[in-house]
Scaffold this motif. Structure first.
Motif, PDB file in Angstrom:
ATOM      1  N   ARG A 313       0.828  -1.207   0.000  1.00 46.59           N
ATOM      2  CA  ARG A 313       0.000   0.000   0.000  1.00 46.59           C
ATOM      3  C   ARG A 313       0.864   1.260   0.000  1.00 46.59           C
ATOM      4  NH1 ARG A 313      -4.963   1.391   4.213  1.00 46.59           N
ATOM      5  NH2 ARG A 313      -5.546   3.398   3.284  1.00 46.59           N
ATOM      6  N   GLN A 314       2.061   1.162   0.561  1.00 41.64           N
ATOM      7  CA  GLN A 314       2.981   2.292   0.596  1.00 41.64           C
ATOM      8  C   GLN A 314       3.891   2.319  -0.632  1.00 41.64           C
ATOM      9  OE1 GLN A 314       5.012   2.404   4.451  1.00 41.64           O
ATOM     10  NE2 GLN A 314       3.423   1.055   5.273  1.00 41.64           N
ATOM     11  N   ARG A 315       3.593   1.462  -1.614  1.00 40.63           N
ATOM     12  CA  ARG A 315       4.355   1.357  -2.857  1.00 40.63           C
ATOM     13  C   ARG A 315       5.817   1.003  -2.581  1.00 40.63           C
ATOM     14  NH1 ARG A 315       3.623   6.765  -5.949  1.00 40.63           N
ATOM     15  NH2 ARG A 315       4.015   7.545  -3.847  1.00 40.63           N
ATOM     16  N   ARG A 316       5.985   0.105  -1.630  1.00 43.07           N
ATOM     17  CA  ARG A 316       7.317  -0.375  -1.291  1.00 43.07           C
ATOM     18  C   ARG A 316       7.305  -1.901  -1.219  1.00 43.07           C
ATOM     19  NH1 ARG A 316       9.206   1.488   4.057  1.00 43.07           N
ATOM     20  NH2 ARG A 316       6.994   1.639   4.601  1.00 43.07           N
ATOM     21  N   ALA A 317       8.475  -2.476  -1.336  1.00 36.04           N
ATOM     22  CA  ALA A 317       8.673  -3.912  -1.125  1.00 36.04           C
ATOM     23  C   ALA A 317       9.827  -4.067  -0.147  1.00 36.04           C
ATOM     24  CB  ALA A 317       8.975  -4.627  -2.436  1.00 36.04           C
ATOM     25  N   GLY A 318       9.806  -5.141   0.588  1.00 40.21           N
ATOM     26  CA  GLY A 318      10.867  -5.307   1.568  1.00 40.21           C
ATOM     27  C   GLY A 318      11.017  -6.731   2.027  1.00 40.21           C
ATOM     28  N   PHE A 319      12.092  -6.962   2.749  1.00 40.27           N
ATOM     29  CA  PHE A 319      12.391  -8.277   3.285  1.00 40.27           C
ATOM     30  C   PHE A 319      12.880  -8.126   4.719  1.00 40.27           C
ATOM     31  CE2 PHE A 319      12.966  -8.374  -1.270  1.00 40.27           C
ATOM     32  CZ  PHE A 319      12.251  -9.503  -1.642  1.00 40.27           C
ATOM     33  N   TYR A 320      12.656  -9.137   5.498  1.00 40.45           N
ATOM     34  CA  TYR A 320      13.131  -9.146   6.873  1.00 40.45           C
ATOM     35  C   TYR A 320      13.605 -10.556   7.208  1.00 40.45           C
ATOM     36  CZ  TYR A 320       8.555 -11.202   7.918  1.00 40.45           C
ATOM     37  OH  TYR A 320       7.446 -12.015   7.929  1.00 40.45           O
ATOM     38  N   GLY A 321      14.447 -10.637   8.203  1.00 41.04           N
ATOM     39  CA  GLY A 321      14.967 -11.936   8.616  1.00 41.04           C
ATOM     40  C   GLY A 321      15.196 -11.969  10.099  1.00 41.04           C
ATOM     41  N   PHE A 322      15.261 -13.161  10.630  1.00 40.41           N
ATOM     42  CA  PHE A 322      15.525 -13.317  12.062  1.00 40.41           C
ATOM     43  C   PHE A 322      16.083 -14.704  12.325  1.00 40.41           C
ATOM     44  CE2 PHE A 322      10.989 -14.138  11.270  1.00 40.41           C
ATOM     45  CZ  PHE A 322      10.865 -15.440  11.718  1.00 40.41           C
ATOM     46  N   GLY A 323      16.735 -14.829  13.448  1.00 41.54           N
ATOM     47  CA  GLY A 323      17.310 -16.101  13.885  1.00 41.54           C
ATOM     48  C   GLY A 323      17.510 -16.063  15.387  1.00 41.54           C
ATOM     49  N   GLU A 324      18.006 -17.140  15.938  1.00 40.94           N
ATOM     50  CA  GLU A 324      18.232 -17.208  17.379  1.00 40.94           C
ATOM     51  C   GLU A 324      19.520 -17.988  17.645  1.00 40.94           C
ATOM     52  OE1 GLU A 324      16.178 -18.786  21.569  1.00 40.94           O
ATOM     53  OE2 GLU A 324      15.063 -18.857  19.677  1.00 40.94           O
ATOM     54  N   HIS A 325      20.442 -17.368  18.381  1.00 37.70           N
ATOM     55  CA  HIS A 325      21.693 -18.026  18.718  1.00 37.70           C
ATOM     56  C   HIS A 325      22.277 -17.375  19.963  1.00 37.70           C
ATOM     57  CE1 HIS A 325      23.294 -14.785  15.878  1.00 37.70           C
ATOM     58  NE2 HIS A 325      23.712 -14.432  17.073  1.00 37.70           N
ATOM     59  N   GLY A 326      23.428 -17.861  20.400  1.00 37.06           N
ATOM     60  CA  GLY A 326      24.117 -17.301  21.556  1.00 37.06           C
ATOM     61  C   GLY A 326      25.607 -17.548  21.428  1.00 37.06           C
ATOM     62  N   PHE A 327      26.378 -16.944  22.326  1.00 32.56           N
ATOM     63  CA  PHE A 327      27.828 -17.128  22.339  1.00 32.56           C
ATOM     64  C   PHE A 327      28.274 -17.391  23.770  1.00 32.56           C
ATOM     65  CE2 PHE A 327      27.171 -14.537  18.566  1.00 32.56           C
ATOM     66  CZ  PHE A 327      27.943 -15.207  17.629  1.00 32.56           C
ATOM     67  N   GLY A 328      29.281 -18.243  23.914  1.00 30.09           N
ATOM     68  CA  GLY A 328      29.797 -18.536  25.238  1.00 30.09           C
ATOM     69  C   GLY A 328      31.260 -18.931  25.201  1.00 30.09           C
ATOM     70  N   VAL A 329      31.979 -18.553  26.256  1.00 29.28           N
ATOM     71  CA  VAL A 329      33.356 -18.996  26.474  1.00 29.28           C
ATOM     72  C   VAL A 329      33.343 -19.864  27.724  1.00 29.28           C
ATOM     73  CG1 VAL A 329      35.736 -18.306  26.950  1.00 29.28           C
ATOM     74  CG2 VAL A 329      34.340 -16.954  25.377  1.00 29.28           C
ATOM     75  N   LEU A 330      33.464 -21.159  27.560  1.00 29.52           N
ATOM     76  CA  LEU A 330      33.316 -22.084  28.669  1.00 29.52           C
ATOM     77  C   LEU A 330      34.532 -22.103  29.584  1.00 29.52           C
ATOM     78  CD1 LEU A 330      31.658 -25.090  26.773  1.00 29.52           C
ATOM     79  CD2 LEU A 330      30.567 -23.095  27.813  1.00 29.52           C
ATOM     80  N   ASP A 331      35.697 -21.761  29.059  1.00 24.19           N
ATOM     81  CA  ASP A 331      36.924 -21.779  29.851  1.00 24.19           C
ATOM     82  C   ASP A 331      37.760 -20.568  29.454  1.00 24.19           C
ATOM     83  OD1 ASP A 331      39.224 -22.270  31.250  1.00 24.19           O
ATOM     84  OD2 ASP A 331      39.495 -24.328  30.542  1.00 24.19           O
ATOM     85  N   ASN A 332      37.809 -19.561  30.332  1.00 24.51           N
ATOM     86  CA  ASN A 332      38.528 -18.341  29.966  1.00 24.51           C
ATOM     87  C   ASN A 332      40.043 -18.498  30.017  1.00 24.51           C
ATOM     88  OD1 ASN A 332      39.051 -18.341  32.710  1.00 24.51           O
ATOM     89  ND2 ASN A 332      37.990 -16.402  33.129  1.00 24.51           N
ATOM     90  N   ARG A 333      40.536 -19.673  30.400  1.00 22.78           N
ATOM     91  CA  ARG A 333      41.969 -19.925  30.303  1.00 22.78           C
ATOM     92  C   ARG A 333      42.414 -20.019  28.849  1.00 22.78           C
ATOM     93  NH1 ARG A 333      42.761 -25.171  33.904  1.00 22.78           N
ATOM     94  NH2 ARG A 333      40.931 -25.706  32.639  1.00 22.78           N
ATOM     95  N   ARG A 334      41.467 -20.137  27.934  1.00 25.30           N
ATOM     96  CA  ARG A 334      41.785 -20.176  26.508  1.00 25.30           C
ATOM     97  C   ARG A 334      41.940 -18.762  25.915  1.00 25.30           C
ATOM     98  NH1 ARG A 334      43.442 -25.325  26.324  1.00 25.30           N
ATOM     99  NH2 ARG A 334      41.766 -26.822  26.774  1.00 25.30           N
ATOM    100  N   VAL A 335      41.777 -17.728  26.764  1.00 22.84           N
ATOM    101  CA  VAL A 335      41.885 -16.343  26.309  1.00 22.84           C
ATOM    102  C   VAL A 335      42.942 -15.635  27.140  1.00 22.84           C
ATOM    103  CG1 VAL A 335      40.655 -14.188  25.897  1.00 22.84           C
ATOM    104  CG2 VAL A 335      39.421 -16.360  25.775  1.00 22.84           C
ATOM    105  N   ILE A 336      43.769 -14.824  26.490  1.00 15.39           N
ATOM    106  CA  ILE A 336      44.747 -14.014  27.208  1.00 15.39           C
ATOM    107  C   ILE A 336      44.887 -12.680  26.471  1.00 15.39           C
ATOM    108  CG2 ILE A 336      46.775 -14.878  25.980  1.00 15.39           C
ATOM    109  CD1 ILE A 336      48.237 -14.767  28.713  1.00 15.39           C
ATOM    110  N   LEU A 337      45.014 -11.608  27.242  1.00 17.16           N
ATOM    111  CA  LEU A 337      45.112 -10.272  26.672  1.00 17.16           C
ATOM    112  C   LEU A 337      46.531  -9.750  26.827  1.00 17.16           C
ATOM    113  CD1 LEU A 337      41.821  -8.675  28.052  1.00 17.16           C
ATOM    114  CD2 LEU A 337      42.167  -9.889  25.888  1.00 17.16           C
ATOM    115  N   GLY A 338      46.931  -8.918  25.891  1.00 11.63           N
ATOM    116  CA  GLY A 338      48.217  -8.258  25.949  1.00 11.63           C
ATOM    117  C   GLY A 338      48.081  -6.825  25.506  1.00 11.63           C
TER     118      GLY A 338
END
Length: 340
Positions: A313-338
């Protein structure tokens, strides 16, 4: 359709051109039907683009979850710091062996929804303007890539801050990346990885992420850093060819460096500090990617793309998307900063 490139009008098949033109039709039913066909044609390459080609590739293990499955990951009963509690005893001639009961635990990595959308005027579809429509889809794809990159690296930086170890080369000039810093980070990760010299699964530094300026510092190393033969090899090496020091892989990230996005997140949002020497200006992130046991990305739903049937009705076309996920670091001994 799956192999169709949105940005290349010359490679558009007559079928795809017809779908695009019909998606801009003045007849609502015809336009919506064509938009649905277009969404199906675009869904596969878009999803591939989201999951590949980002700066988190090779770090997080992608784990697809079945419906109703809880994102739980078991933890070893031998927690870091408790190794000294599991040793044998010298037994007296009279007496029984002591009992030791153990219990396992788990950590849950929460997942969350992400979504994005893009729309454009119907006249662009009517005139088969693949350059405009293709650019719109690139923006939609980039929005998902950006979100995934940021969330993944924010998780890594938070794990590094939680570990509360920042390695620096006290002999280096301010803002100078040195090979001694690599050596120090390797040693510190080994010393804080648990176990002893013959432990099988102890942590070790395998990959180092730093700014492009840090990588370019290697080209300016003097004879106090490397010998003349090595200096010449560095000078004539092509971009991207300088990728290993002491068996540690080097990765340059534009988001790292003085005043850059991820370093600002480290200092401003996580209250991290680079002032160990009073003059360090750049962050370095070291990871142990030798064992795929710490960096996880549970995925409940892959990113899917749909047509928006409310815009006609607004003389437009469009698309949208979505998903579901997460992130985790189970052992922070695998990371070191310098810092340098």
């Amino acid at each position: 359709k799956e192999n169709f490139t949105m940005t290349d009008k010359a490679n558009a098949t007559p079928e795809m051109n017809d779908i695009l033109v019909r998606s801009g039709s003045a007849r609502r039913e015809e336009a919506l039907a064509a938009q649905h066909e277009l969404a199906v044609a675009l869904q596969t390459p878009l999803r591939q683009g989201v999951m590949n080609g980002d700066i988190t590739g090779g770090i997080f293990e992608r784990i697809s979850l079945a419906p109703g499955t809880a994102p739980e990951f078991p933890l070893d009963f031998l927690a870091p710091g408790s190794e000294k509690d599991f040793v044998a005893y010298t037994l007296p001639n009279h007496g029984r062996i002591p009992e030791r009961n153990i219990e396992g635990d788990y950590v849950m990595v929460p997942t969350y929804d992400i979504g994005s959308s893009i729309d454009y005027l119907l006249k662009y579809a009517r005139d088969a303007r693949w350059d405009i429509v293709g650019r719109a889809m690139q923006v939609l794809e980039a929005s998902f890539v950006k979100k995934i990159n940021d969330d993944a690296w924010h998780t890594l930086l938070a794990a590094g801050v939680d570990r509360n170890i920042v390695v620096y080369d006290s002999d280096a000039a301010a803002g100078q990346f040195t090979k001694r810093l690599v050596s120090l980070m390797k040693t510190v990760m080994r010393r804080n990885g648990g176990g002893n010299s013959t432990s099988i699964n102890r942590g070790r530094l395998t990959d180092l992420y730093l700014s492009p300026e840090g990588v370019e510092d290697i080209r300016n190393w003097g004879v106090d850093q490397v010998d003349e033969v090595t200096r010449r090899e560095i000078y004539v090496a092509e971009d991207g060819a300088i990728n290993r020091i002491f068996s540690v892989n080097l990765h340059d990230l534009d988001e790292l460096g003085q005043g850059q996005e991820y370093q600002l997140f480290f200092t401003n949002e996580l209250s991290g500090s680079l002032v160990s020497t009073g003059s360090d200006v750049e962050l370095v992130v070291g990871l142990d990617l030798s064992a795929n046991d710490s960096f996880v990305m549970p995925v409940r739903a892959d990113i899917q793309v749909f047509e928006d049937d409310t815009l006609h009705r607004q003389r437009r076309a469009g698309f949208y998307g979505f998903g579901e996920h997460g992130f985790g670091v189970l052992d922070n001994r695998r990371v070191i900063l310098g810092s340098f």
